[in-house]
Design a protein around this motif. Structure first.
Motif, mmCIF file in Angstrom:
data_model
loop_
_atom_site.group_PDB
_atom_site.id
_atom_site.type_symbol
_atom_site.label_atom_id
_atom_site.label_comp_id
_atom_site.label_asym_id
_atom_site.label_seq_id
_atom_site.Cartn_x
_atom_site.Cartn_y
_atom_site.Cartn_z
ATOM 1 N N VAL A 145 -13.726 57.207 55.204
ATOM 2 C CA VAL A 145 -14.098 56.282 56.284
ATOM 3 C C VAL A 145 -13.209 56.523 57.499
ATOM 4 C CG1 VAL A 145 -14.438 53.882 56.943
ATOM 5 C CG2 VAL A 145 -14.881 54.598 54.579
ATOM 6 N N ARG A 146 -13.816 57.098 58.529
ATOM 7 C CA ARG A 146 -13.080 57.392 59.766
ATOM 8 C C ARG A 146 -13.402 56.384 60.854
ATOM 9 N NH1 ARG A 146 -13.493 63.266 59.308
ATOM 10 N NH2 ARG A 146 -11.621 63.839 58.155
ATOM 11 N N ASP A 147 -14.634 55.907 60.832
ATOM 12 C CA ASP A 147 -15.126 55.037 61.893
ATOM 13 C C ASP A 147 -14.290 53.748 61.965
ATOM 14 O OD1 ASP A 147 -17.278 54.305 63.843
ATOM 15 O OD2 ASP A 147 -17.524 52.677 62.395
ATOM 16 N N SER A 148 -13.712 53.494 63.153
ATOM 17 C CA SER A 148 -12.809 52.347 63.306
ATOM 18 C C SER A 148 -13.521 51.025 63.066
ATOM 19 C CB SER A 148 -12.214 52.320 64.713
ATOM 20 O OG SER A 148 -11.317 53.375 64.845
ATOM 21 N N ALA A 149 -14.760 50.921 63.545
ATOM 22 C CA ALA A 149 -15.492 49.655 63.398
ATOM 23 C C ALA A 149 -15.779 49.385 61.916
ATOM 24 C CB ALA A 149 -16.784 49.712 64.200
ATOM 25 N N THR A 150 -16.104 50.434 61.189
ATOM 26 C CA THR A 150 -16.358 50.264 59.752
ATOM 27 C C THR A 150 -15.073 49.819 59.058
ATOM 28 O OG1 THR A 150 -18.034 51.990 59.860
ATOM 29 C CG2 THR A 150 -17.203 51.429 57.667
ATOM 30 N N ARG A 151 -13.990 50.459 59.409
ATOM 31 C CA ARG A 151 -12.689 50.072 58.819
ATOM 32 C C ARG A 151 -12.376 48.608 59.129
ATOM 33 N NH1 ARG A 151 -8.043 54.650 59.500
ATOM 34 N NH2 ARG A 151 -9.070 56.387 58.469
ATOM 35 N N ARG A 152 -12.600 48.223 60.373
ATOM 36 C CA ARG A 152 -12.287 46.834 60.771
ATOM 37 C C ARG A 152 -13.149 45.848 59.987
ATOM 38 N NH1 ARG A 152 -8.928 43.826 60.939
ATOM 39 N NH2 ARG A 152 -7.718 45.645 61.415
ATOM 40 N N THR A 153 -14.428 46.191 59.805
ATOM 41 C CA THR A 153 -15.322 45.299 59.044
ATOM 42 C C THR A 153 -14.813 45.159 57.614
ATOM 43 O OG1 THR A 153 -17.178 46.010 60.397
ATOM 44 C CG2 THR A 153 -17.713 44.923 58.325
ATOM 45 N N ILE A 154 -14.408 46.274 57.020
ATOM 46 C CA ILE A 154 -13.872 46.224 55.644
ATOM 47 C C ILE A 154 -12.667 45.283 55.608
ATOM 48 C CG2 ILE A 154 -12.640 47.567 53.879
ATOM 49 C CD1 ILE A 154 -14.399 49.983 54.694
ATOM 50 N N ALA A 155 -11.762 45.446 56.565
ATOM 51 C CA ALA A 155 -10.539 44.629 56.576
ATOM 52 C C ALA A 155 -10.865 43.155 56.806
ATOM 53 C CB ALA A 155 -9.580 45.136 57.650
ATOM 54 N N ASP A 156 -11.782 42.896 57.751
ATOM 55 C CA ASP A 156 -12.109 41.496 58.060
ATOM 56 C C ASP A 156 -12.761 40.799 56.872
ATOM 57 O OD1 ASP A 156 -11.013 41.830 60.527
ATOM 58 O OD2 ASP A 156 -12.925 41.982 61.612
ATOM 59 N N LEU A 157 -13.590 41.529 56.148
ATOM 60 C CA LEU A 157 -14.248 40.921 54.980
ATOM 61 C C LEU A 157 -13.274 40.758 53.813
ATOM 62 C CD1 LEU A 157 -17.636 42.840 55.164
ATOM 63 C CD2 LEU A 157 -17.336 40.377 55.431
#
Ligand SMILES: Cc1cc2nc3c(=O)[nH]c(=O)nc-3n(C[C@H](O)[C@H](O)[C@H](O)COP(=O)(O)O)c2cc1C
Length: 221
Positions: A50-62
């Motif tokens: 997972v490189r995409d920053s938005a995807t990473r942020r969504t994972i962290a927020d959830l």
């Protein structure tokens, strides 16, 4: 590094330098980890880098609220999320500090490991308790990733909090309905490599013949 030494000193690393991990190194790590064992050699693991920053942020927020509950329950003296006697806290204090989740965009490597459940013989699923055997076909692979990373001078940690919110991350990761989220693995150059690990002595968990048998008395040389 010698194998026994690596097995005894590979601690969890949650802080990394800003040094990137190149694709060839990551490929080499995965290329070593793929030799991990699995039931029937079906190799049910699947990996998303997972490189995409938005995807990473969504994972962290959830994942954040899961961590908050973990911390609150731990403070209450519970083993969070255990299936024997866990009682969810009445109120969960939000915003428990978590370096990995706070800075997920900056972690050099974020891997999400999934298991293709059509390829896992889940021997204990008929029992009236949650399965543990199913995971055995994928977690050796995860551990091999961490050991292989160590051989490249990297460190990391396997995390499972996000599995609690698997339905919510399914879409963002394109996780097929029959695959399960196994772990999120973070890798990088360690800011500090812990090597003195706190683990129970074998006398604390090994018995003879039966689990209620006498302690296995031998001592490691
Ligand atoms: C199945 C499993 C799940 C884990 N989940 C998390 C997690 O969600 N978050 C985290 O920070 N560490 C997680 N860890 C790392 C453990 O906290 C760590 O291995 C353990 O505390 C030992 O730490 P040490 O190696 O520094 O002694 C997990 C480890 C395993 C094997």
């Amino acid at each position: 590094m010698e194998l026994t030494e690596a097995l005894r000193t590979t601690g969890a690393v949650r802080r990394f330098t800003s040094e990137p991990v190149d694709d060839a190194t990551l490929a080499a790590i995965l290329d070593t980890a793929r030799f991990a064992p699995s039931g029937g050699n079906r190799q049910p693991w699947r990996v998303a880098v997972v490189r995409d920053s938005a995807t990473r942020r969504t994972i962290a927020d959830l994942t954040g609220p899961v961590w908050d509950e973990y911390v609150t329950a731990s403070r209450e003296g519970q083993v969070p999320f255990n299936v024997v006697d866990y009682e969810p806290p009445d109120t969960v204090e939000p915003g428990a500090p978590n370096e990995l989740l706070a800075h997920i965009e900056d972690v050099p490597v974020v891997l999400v490991v999934a298991a293709d459940l059509s390829q896992v013989a889940m021997m204990d699923v008929v029992l009236r308790r949650p399965t543990v055997v199913g995971g055995a076909s994928v977690y050796p692979f995860c551990w091999s990733i961490l050991l292989a990373a160590r051989a490249h001078g990297l460190g990391g940690v396997m995390t499972t909090l996000t599995s609690r919110v698997e339905p919510q991350v399914r879409d963002v990761l394109g996780l097929p309905p029959t695959w399960a989220l196994v772990a999120t693995i973070f890798l990088g150059v360690p800011a500090h490599q812990p090597t003195k690990l706190r683990r129970d002595e074998i006398s604390g968990f090994v018995t003879l013949d039966r689990f209620d048998g006498p302690a296995f008395a031998a001592e490691a040389p």
